[in-house]
Design an enzyme around this catalytic site. Sequence first.
Site, PDB file in Angstrom:
ATOM      1  N   ASP A  40       0.721  -1.384  -0.052  1.00  0.00           N
ATOM      2  CA  ASP A  40      -0.066   0.034   0.041  1.00  0.00           C
ATOM      3  C   ASP A  40       0.939   1.342  -0.141  1.00  0.00           C
ATOM      4  O   ASP A  40       1.904   1.426   0.612  1.00  0.00           O
ATOM      5  CB  ASP A  40      -0.823  -0.050   1.203  1.00  0.00           C
ATOM      6  CG  ASP A  40      -1.952  -0.991   1.243  1.00  0.00           C
ATOM      7  OD1 ASP A  40      -2.243  -1.427   0.155  1.00  0.00           O
ATOM      8  OD2 ASP A  40      -2.486  -1.145   2.496  1.00  0.00           O
ATOM      9  N   MET A  41       0.460   2.325  -0.548  1.00  0.00           N
ATOM     10  CA  MET A  41       1.132   3.353  -0.444  1.00  0.00           C
ATOM     11  C   MET A  41       0.414   4.576   0.479  1.00  0.00           C
ATOM     12  O   MET A  41      -0.676   4.623   0.832  1.00  0.00           O
ATOM     13  CB  MET A  41       1.210   4.176  -1.683  1.00  0.00           C
ATOM     14  CG  MET A  41       2.130   5.585  -1.744  1.00  0.00           C
ATOM     15  SD  MET A  41       3.784   5.058  -1.624  1.00  0.00           S
ATOM     16  CE  MET A  41       4.080   4.637  -3.103  1.00  0.00           C
TER      17      MET A  41
ATOM     18  N   GLN B 152      -0.605   6.608  -6.139  1.00  0.00           N
ATOM     19  CA  GLN B 152      -1.700   7.730  -5.864  1.00  0.00           C
ATOM     20  C   GLN B 152      -2.008   8.889  -6.819  1.00  0.00           C
ATOM     21  O   GLN B 152      -0.883   9.597  -6.951  1.00  0.00           O
ATOM     22  CB  GLN B 152      -1.398   8.346  -4.589  1.00  0.00           C
ATOM     23  CG  GLN B 152      -1.693   7.114  -3.467  1.00  0.00           C
ATOM     24  CD  GLN B 152      -0.717   7.760  -2.198  1.00  0.00           C
ATOM     25  OE1 GLN B 152       0.301   8.610  -2.219  1.00  0.00           O
ATOM     26  NE2 GLN B 152      -0.985   7.237  -0.992  1.00  0.00           N
TER      27      GLN B 152
ATOM     28  N   ARG C  77      -0.856  -0.663  -8.594  1.00  0.00           N
ATOM     29  CA  ARG C  77      -2.277  -0.471  -8.378  1.00  0.00           C
ATOM     30  C   ARG C  77      -2.456   1.148  -8.414  1.00  0.00           C
ATOM     31  O   ARG C  77      -1.824   1.744  -7.446  1.00  0.00           O
ATOM     32  CB  ARG C  77      -2.750  -0.818  -6.934  1.00  0.00           C
ATOM     33  CG  ARG C  77      -3.820  -0.575  -6.480  1.00  0.00           C
ATOM     34  CD  ARG C  77      -3.973  -0.722  -4.943  1.00  0.00           C
ATOM     35  NE  ARG C  77      -3.929  -2.200  -4.574  1.00  0.00           N
ATOM     36  CZ  ARG C  77      -3.557  -2.371  -3.047  1.00  0.00           C
ATOM     37  NH1 ARG C  77      -3.284  -1.506  -2.303  1.00  0.00           N
ATOM     38  NH2 ARG C  77      -3.691  -3.743  -2.827  1.00  0.00           N
TER      39      ARG C  77
ATOM     40  N   LYS D  18      -6.793   6.917  -6.246  1.00  0.00           N
ATOM     41  CA  LYS D  18      -6.896   8.116  -6.322  1.00  0.00           C
ATOM     42  C   LYS D  18      -5.993   8.991  -5.241  1.00  0.00           C
ATOM     43  O   LYS D  18      -5.463   9.758  -5.120  1.00  0.00           O
ATOM     44  CB  LYS D  18      -8.253   8.738  -6.030  1.00  0.00           C
ATOM     45  CG  LYS D  18      -9.073   8.506  -7.288  1.00  0.00           C
ATOM     46  CD  LYS D  18     -10.628   9.394  -6.976  1.00  0.00           C
ATOM     47  CE  LYS D  18     -11.382   8.997  -8.076  1.00  0.00           C
ATOM     48  NZ  LYS D  18     -12.650   9.697  -8.055  1.00  0.00           N
TER      49      LYS D  18
ATOM     50  N   THR E 201     -10.519   1.611  -8.152  1.00  0.00           N
ATOM     51  CA  THR E 201     -11.314   2.666  -7.835  1.00  0.00           C
ATOM     52  C   THR E 201     -12.862   2.204  -8.045  1.00  0.00           C
ATOM     53  O   THR E 201     -13.133   0.955  -8.497  1.00  0.00           O
ATOM     54  CB  THR E 201     -11.270   3.661  -9.082  1.00  0.00           C
ATOM     55  OG1 THR E 201     -12.052   4.906  -9.036  1.00  0.00           O
ATOM     56  CG2 THR E 201     -11.427   3.162 -10.403  1.00  0.00           C
ATOM     57  N   HIS E 202     -13.695   3.055  -7.451  1.00  0.00           N
ATOM     58  CA  HIS E 202     -15.160   2.460  -7.605  1.00  0.00           C
ATOM     59  C   HIS E 202     -15.944   3.690  -8.329  1.00  0.00           C
ATOM     60  O   HIS E 202     -17.069   3.529  -8.554  1.00  0.00           O
ATOM     61  CB  HIS E 202     -15.828   2.928  -6.354  1.00  0.00           C
ATOM     62  CG  HIS E 202     -15.097   1.808  -5.087  1.00  0.00           C
ATOM     63  ND1 HIS E 202     -14.062   2.626  -4.247  1.00  0.00           N
ATOM     64  CD2 HIS E 202     -14.949   0.607  -4.705  1.00  0.00           C
ATOM     65  CE1 HIS E 202     -13.665   1.792  -3.327  1.00  0.00           C
ATOM     66  NE2 HIS E 202     -14.107   0.764  -3.716  1.00  0.00           N
TER      67      HIS E 202
ATOM     68  N   ARG F 257     -12.384   6.167   7.890  1.00  0.00           N
ATOM     69  CA  ARG F 257     -12.027   6.812   6.520  1.00  0.00           C
ATOM     70  C   ARG F 257     -13.117   6.361   5.362  1.00  0.00           C
ATOM     71  O   ARG F 257     -13.358   7.317   4.726  1.00  0.00           O
ATOM     72  CB  ARG F 257     -10.753   6.050   6.026  1.00  0.00           C
ATOM     73  CG  ARG F 257      -9.306   6.644   6.584  1.00  0.00           C
ATOM     74  CD  ARG F 257      -8.296   6.583   5.750  1.00  0.00           C
ATOM     75  NE  ARG F 257      -7.738   5.447   5.703  1.00  0.00           N
ATOM     76  CZ  ARG F 257      -6.897   4.977   6.754  1.00  0.00           C
ATOM     77  NH1 ARG F 257      -6.549   5.743   7.776  1.00  0.00           N
ATOM     78  NH2 ARG F 257      -6.343   3.588   6.626  1.00  0.00           N
TER      79      ARG F 257
HETATM   80  P1  FDA Z   1     -14.511   8.309  -5.320  1.00  0.00           P
HETATM   81  O1  FDA Z   1     -13.909   8.493  -3.792  1.00  0.00           O
HETATM   82  O2  FDA Z   1     -14.534   9.593  -6.188  1.00  0.00           O
HETATM   83  O3  FDA Z   1     -15.576   7.308  -5.113  1.00  0.00           O
HETATM   84  C1  FDA Z   1     -16.325   6.991  -6.500  1.00  0.00           C
HETATM   85  C2  FDA Z   1     -17.886   6.406  -6.310  1.00  0.00           C
HETATM   86  O4  FDA Z   1     -17.291   5.226  -5.472  1.00  0.00           O
HETATM   87  C3  FDA Z   1     -18.618   7.298  -5.018  1.00  0.00           C
HETATM   88  O5  FDA Z   1     -19.329   8.183  -5.952  1.00  0.00           O
HETATM   89  C4  FDA Z   1     -19.313   6.191  -4.755  1.00  0.00           C
HETATM   90  O6  FDA Z   1     -20.496   5.631  -5.226  1.00  0.00           O
HETATM   91  C5  FDA Z   1     -18.420   4.742  -4.471  1.00  0.00           C
HETATM   92  N1  FDA Z   1     -17.724   5.098  -2.976  1.00  0.00           N
HETATM   93  C6  FDA Z   1     -16.487   5.278  -2.951  1.00  0.00           C
HETATM   94  N2  FDA Z   1     -16.134   5.249  -1.541  1.00  0.00           N
HETATM   95  C7  FDA Z   1     -17.097   4.726  -1.140  1.00  0.00           C
HETATM   96  C8  FDA Z   1     -17.257   4.712   0.378  1.00  0.00           C
HETATM   97  N3  FDA Z   1     -16.424   4.688   1.232  1.00  0.00           N
HETATM   98  N4  FDA Z   1     -18.599   3.986   0.485  1.00  0.00           N
HETATM   99  C9  FDA Z   1     -19.666   3.770  -0.456  1.00  0.00           C
HETATM  100  N5  FDA Z   1     -19.367   4.328  -1.781  1.00  0.00           N
HETATM  101  C10 FDA Z   1     -18.020   4.773  -2.100  1.00  0.00           C
HETATM  102  N6  FDA Z   1      -5.324   4.779  -0.992  1.00  0.00           N
HETATM  103  C11 FDA Z   1      -4.097   5.131  -0.686  1.00  0.00           C
HETATM  104  O7  FDA Z   1      -3.759   6.287  -0.413  1.00  0.00           O
HETATM  105  N7  FDA Z   1      -3.131   4.004  -0.560  1.00  0.00           N
HETATM  106  C12 FDA Z   1      -3.514   2.964  -0.944  1.00  0.00           C
HETATM  107  O8  FDA Z   1      -2.558   2.140  -0.730  1.00  0.00           O
HETATM  108  C13 FDA Z   1      -4.748   2.472  -1.262  1.00  0.00           C
HETATM  109  N8  FDA Z   1      -5.030   1.234  -1.609  1.00  0.00           N
HETATM  110  C14 FDA Z   1      -6.358   1.133  -2.172  1.00  0.00           C
HETATM  111  C15 FDA Z   1      -6.686  -0.313  -2.548  1.00  0.00           C
HETATM  112  C16 FDA Z   1      -8.081  -0.389  -3.161  1.00  0.00           C
HETATM  113  C17 FDA Z   1      -8.327  -1.832  -3.636  1.00  0.00           C
HETATM  114  C18 FDA Z   1      -8.815   0.823  -3.380  1.00  0.00           C
HETATM  115  C19 FDA Z   1     -10.069   0.408  -4.060  1.00  0.00           C
HETATM  116  C20 FDA Z   1      -8.607   1.822  -2.693  1.00  0.00           C
HETATM  117  C21 FDA Z   1      -7.477   1.908  -2.044  1.00  0.00           C
HETATM  118  N9  FDA Z   1      -6.937   3.140  -1.699  1.00  0.00           N
HETATM  119  C22 FDA Z   1      -5.785   3.538  -1.356  1.00  0.00           C
HETATM  120  C23 FDA Z   1      -8.239   4.257  -1.512  1.00  0.00           C
HETATM  121  C24 FDA Z   1      -8.251   5.482  -2.547  1.00  0.00           C
HETATM  122  O9  FDA Z   1      -7.196   6.232  -2.566  1.00  0.00           O
HETATM  123  C25 FDA Z   1      -9.691   6.193  -2.477  1.00  0.00           C
HETATM  124  O10 FDA Z   1      -9.471   6.844  -1.260  1.00  0.00           O
HETATM  125  C26 FDA Z   1     -10.742   5.557  -2.415  1.00  0.00           C
HETATM  126  O11 FDA Z   1     -10.654   4.303  -3.131  1.00  0.00           O
HETATM  127  C27 FDA Z   1     -12.152   6.029  -2.871  1.00  0.00           C
HETATM  128  O12 FDA Z   1     -11.715   6.781  -4.214  1.00  0.00           O
HETATM  129  P2  FDA Z   1     -12.414   6.227  -5.464  1.00  0.00           P
HETATM  130  O13 FDA Z   1     -11.374   6.064  -6.656  1.00  0.00           O
HETATM  131  O14 FDA Z   1     -13.309   5.040  -5.282  1.00  0.00           O
HETATM  132  O15 FDA Z   1     -13.315   7.392  -6.175  1.00  0.00           O
END
Ligand code: FDA
Length: 308
Positions: free
Chosen positions: A132-133, A161, A182, A185, A224-225, A286
Amino acid sequence: MPNKLLLMAAASDRLRGIIAGSSLGRGVVRRFVAGEVDDEVIVVARRIINSGMQVTIDHLGEGAATAEQATAVRDAYLSLLPGLRMPGMAEVSVKLSALGSALPNNGRTHAYQLTRDICAAAAAVDATVTIDMEDHTTVDLTLSVLNDLRAEFPWVGVALQACLHRTLADCRRLAVAGSRVRLVKGAYAEPSSVAYVNRPQIDKAFDRCLQVLMEGEGYPMVATHDPRLIERAVHHARSAGRGITDFEFQMLYGIRTNEQRRLAEEGYRVRVYLPYGRDWYAYLTRRLAEKPANLLLLARSFKPGAAN
Ligand code: FDA
């Protein structure tokens, strides 16, 4: 972006006690956290793998304050990994700070050695490891540990990131054969001197990084979601001539599960990030901070009568 108040609440033991003390609160935890002990997360991992997806398992906790704490985190992974003999399907995710990288005197060496032990245990059961970062001050150290580990275990991956200004260049450096990146955001509140801080800028940066990774020689892991960025990933993969299994999507346990299933049914590789362990509170806050609607789930667990 994470809500500051909630991030501060991450330090609150009292709130943790209230959540854990009500059945609805425990339900909220279970929605995002796959269990507290090995057996619980292994059951969830098997269920996800049987449904056609892959997993990466994170032992919750960051920032070991002593060498003993860091060694205990290593041992938690060593205890978990033999239960993950599911060839090619399972992975673990590690945080270098949990493995001692920030300890005074030889923090890097400590984290490298402990992560190396985890990699060796993962190799023994045909699992992989991704690092992880953490916040921007840790990126150089993380990439240097990655570099050393990859000399012995070329399949070790790393999260980058998109929000950080430096990441496009890091993507270019790491878009090489065998490299697993990986793209996320970014989950840390970073200063504007090093990071894009508004959502459209971060999304644009994510898109640029995606293109570089898809056009490169490595294996992109698109974490990402965000529906628009998922579409962009498919677009960049097609334009770069990648097949649908030449990259993967990753999402967090409990978030957009219908989308996880949809992508898997369409033939894409989907890996679910499964956090587990007793130290779930900071992770949970978080996730709640990222989406206001999640707060309603939590608010209901505070109602009188919810506790039992
Ligand atoms: P965004 O936050 O814009 O969300 C897009 C959409 O997804 C939202 O509109 C909603 O529909 C849905 N969604 C997102 N989060 C949600 C929640 N908590 N509950 C419900 N719905 C939600 N970061 C980091 O700094 N270091 C790391 O190593 C990692 N590792 C990591 C692994 C994996 C597999 C994932 C998916 C994420 C990470 N992250 C991470 C976290 C990442 O940086 C980020 O904070 C989250 O994924 C949320 O960003 P999205 O890209 O999903 O977009």
